[in-house]
Design an enzyme around this catalytic site. Structure first.
Site, short mmCIF file in Angstrom:
data_model
loop_
_atom_site.label_atom_id
_atom_site.label_comp_id
_atom_site.label_asym_id
_atom_site.label_seq_id
_atom_site.Cartn_x
_atom_site.Cartn_y
_atom_site.Cartn_z
N ASP A 125 -37.02 -46.73 37.88
CA ASP A 125 -36.56 -46.05 36.67
C ASP A 125 -36.12 -47.09 35.64
OD1 ASP A 125 -36.06 -43.62 35.28
OD2 ASP A 125 -33.92 -44.00 35.50
N TYR A 127 -34.83 -47.96 31.40
CA TYR A 127 -33.69 -47.66 30.52
C TYR A 127 -34.15 -48.09 29.12
CZ TYR A 127 -28.59 -48.09 29.37
OH TYR A 127 -27.32 -47.98 28.86
N HIS A 132 -30.45 -43.86 23.52
CA HIS A 132 -29.72 -43.58 24.75
C HIS A 132 -28.91 -44.80 25.20
CE1 HIS A 132 -28.83 -42.13 28.81
NE2 HIS A 132 -29.34 -43.25 29.29
N ARG A 141 -18.94 -49.43 27.66
CA ARG A 141 -18.49 -50.80 27.43
C ARG A 141 -17.95 -51.06 26.02
NH1 ARG A 141 -23.09 -51.10 30.38
NH2 ARG A 141 -24.33 -51.12 28.50
N GLU A 198 -31.27 -36.50 33.06
CA GLU A 198 -31.85 -37.46 32.12
C GLU A 198 -33.27 -36.98 31.83
OE1 GLU A 198 -31.32 -41.53 33.48
OE2 GLU A 198 -29.28 -41.52 32.65
N GLU A 200 -36.77 -37.53 30.87
CA GLU A 200 -37.65 -38.70 30.88
C GLU A 200 -39.11 -38.26 31.05
OE1 GLU A 200 -36.46 -41.93 33.43
OE2 GLU A 200 -34.33 -41.43 33.29
N ASP A 232 -34.23 -37.41 35.83
CA ASP A 232 -33.52 -38.40 36.65
C ASP A 232 -32.06 -37.94 36.75
OD1 ASP A 232 -32.69 -40.73 37.93
OD2 ASP A 232 -32.36 -41.78 36.03
N ARG A 236 -22.52 -39.10 36.94
CA ARG A 236 -21.92 -40.08 36.03
C ARG A 236 -20.63 -40.71 36.57
NH1 ARG A 236 -26.34 -41.30 33.38
NH2 ARG A 236 -27.20 -39.52 32.23
N GLN A 239 -21.65 -43.15 39.19
CA GLN A 239 -22.31 -44.27 38.49
C GLN A 239 -21.30 -45.22 37.85
OE1 GLN A 239 -25.04 -42.87 35.47
NE2 GLN A 239 -25.74 -44.90 34.89
N TYR A 243 -21.71 -49.06 39.37
CA TYR A 243 -22.90 -49.65 38.75
C TYR A 243 -22.85 -51.15 38.48
CZ TYR A 243 -21.40 -50.25 33.86
OH TYR A 243 -20.81 -50.68 32.71
N LYS A 252 -27.94 -42.07 41.51
CA LYS A 252 -29.29 -41.64 41.14
C LYS A 252 -30.15 -41.33 42.36
CE LYS A 252 -28.95 -43.22 36.72
NZ LYS A 252 -29.37 -42.53 35.50
N THR A 256 -34.65 -36.78 42.19
CA THR A 256 -35.40 -36.94 40.94
C THR A 256 -36.45 -35.84 40.94
OG1 THR A 256 -35.13 -39.34 41.09
CG2 THR A 256 -36.83 -38.53 39.57
N THR A 348 -34.07 -42.43 29.69
CA THR A 348 -33.70 -41.22 28.96
C THR A 348 -34.21 -41.28 27.53
OG1 THR A 348 -31.72 -41.13 30.30
CG2 THR A 348 -31.79 -39.69 28.37
N GLU A 362 -24.42 -37.80 26.70
CA GLU A 362 -24.48 -38.08 25.27
C GLU A 362 -24.16 -36.84 24.43
OE1 GLU A 362 -28.17 -40.69 24.35
OE2 GLU A 362 -28.47 -39.77 26.31
MN MN Z 1 -32.88 -42.70 34.14
#
Ligand code: MN
Length: 417
Positions: A125, A127, A132, A141, A198, A200, A232, A236, A239, A243, A252, A256, A348, A362
């Site tokens: 997968d 990004y 996104h 962050r 997500e 995708e 996906d 959260r 994650q 992560y 994840k 899927t 995403t 989001e």
């Molecule tokens: Mn994804």
């Protein structure tokens, strides 16, 4: 290119997702037929096992449709894929000489249960949607560190799990996992509280590459067999805790979902479009010699257990910063071997506007701005009993290349301590 007419009447309607221009590949079963490969045409499915047995399709010396997956066809390579498509168009076009022989091999789609169209060899997968990445990076962050320093130079990805890729219609159980709230001293274990989607596209690798042999972006494009819608599913809260530094893992790995019909690269050819202008020039091995994204309208609907289905996102695949061909070229650039049946998630797909965002994270801005879903209900994240559905279609002149849907209902977490 206009609508190509078929003797299967339902395929000629402007509303049909599966006109002769499309001819996507899936695997289906009915109460009387074992799982087998099929091709969608209008509201019918052409039974490829039966078509090959009847001598109407002959792709290779040995049978390729005696198995319930498309991997054997993928391995034959692009020339065979073109030959198959030409033959299918010949058999199903208006005025086809073979109509009488083919008609009995059509199965109503309403009688069919769809299965995974291929053995998913591996799942990676990416990004690769900039809107996104900026949105999520800002939340995780802060705005000044939103895009990691590598982001404009390589399509970032992680190796996911093929074992839990499931076909549309398969229920998804809310995952358990370890989380830690920002104000908590210690982590805890339990059902995910911030379950998300997500939106995708999935690219399916048709021809593989050898270990130790990189491929160019042009070669990568030719290796792609087709595309599906891909959800996906993402936990959260799990994650956020797990992560760093190696990326998503359990957040994840639990599921899927993909749509059941592989829409071929050939069907999408009229909808090719360029990736957006580069903000930093890419190194030569990732530059695109021609347009390799596609103009595909995408949307997401949410249906609560006790409410009406409502559209929560509308966007387009052309929002991606990197194409699947660039991702595949990057994937093989170290010498990593790619395999027929490899599935590559795009990342995403979010547009700039709030109603174009491809994840609830989001849409609700990390849960701070719950979205209205009608009937007096709001959502920050997914609740048990919610059904989430992805929709996709490339819109042509008087016809569309539909992807069908990618749907799943969320079941409560398994009790486990
Ligand atoms: Mn994804």
């Amino acid at each position: 290119m206009p609508l190509q007419k078929s003797w299967v009447e339902s395929a000629n309607s402007v509303d049909s997702q599966f006109p002769l221009n499309n001819l996507p590949y899936g695997v289906f079963a009915t109460n009387s037929l074992e799982p087998r490969c099929g091709v969608a045409i209008g509201d019918m499915i052409l039974d490829m096992f039966a078509a090959e047995e009847a001598g109407l399709i002959e792709l290779a010396e040995d049978a390729v449709f005696d198995v319930p997956y498309w991997n054997d066809v993928m391995e034959l390579g692009p020339e065979a894929w073109d030959a198959l498509r030409s033959r299918l168009i010949q058999l199903l076009a208006e005025g086809a000489a073979e109509q009488a022989a083919v008609a009995p091999l059509l199965v109503p789609m309403s009688d069919a249960r769809m299965e995974l169209p291929m053995v998913v060899a591996e799942f990676t997968d990416f990004y690769a949607g900039k809107n996104h990445a900026v949105n999520v990076g800002t939340m995780f962050r802060g705005a000044e560190n939103a895009l990691p320093p590598n982001w404009l130079h390589i399509p970032i990805g992680y190796n996911g799990r093929a074992s839990t890729v499931v076909v549309s219609g398969t229920d998804v159980v809310r995952p358990n996992g370890q989380t830690k709230a920002p104000d908590a001293d210690t982590p805890s274990f339990g059902p995910c509280k911030r379950l998300d989607i997500e939106l995708e596209m999935g690219a399916i690798v048709g021809t593989g590459s050898e270990m130790g042999h990189p491929v160019s972006v042009t070669q990568a494009d030719e290796m792609i067999f087709g595309y599906v819608l891909l959800n996906d599913w993402s936990a959260r809260d799990i994650q956020a805790w797990e992560y760093q530094p190696l990326g998503p893992f359990q957040a994840k790995a639990f599921a899927t979902s993909i749509s059941p019909w592989i829409v071929t690269r050939a069907a999408l050819e009229p909808f090719r479009t360029s990736t957006p202008e580069r903000e930093k020039e890419l190194l030569p091995h990732l530059q695109e010699p021609k347009p390799m994204l596609y103009d595909i309208d995408l949307s997401v609907t949410l249906q609560p257990r006790d409410g009406k289905e409502v559209t929560i996102c509308e966007t387009n695949y052309n929002e991606m910063y990197y194409s699947a061909a660039q991702q595949l070229a990057h994937h093989a650039s170290s010498g990593c071997a790619m395999t027929p049946g490899d599935l590559l998630g795009s990342g995403t797909i979010s547009g700039v506007e709030k109603n174009q965002r491809g994840s609830l994270l989001e849409m609700s801005w990390g849960g701070k701005e719950p979205i209205d879903i009608g009937g007096g209900q709001t959502r920050s994240f997914i609740e048990d009993g919610d059904t989430l559905t992805l929709h996709g279609a490339a819109k042509g002149d008087g016809y569309q290349i539909g992807f069908g849907t990618c749907t799943a209902t969320i079941l409560p977490a398994v009790k486990f301590t």
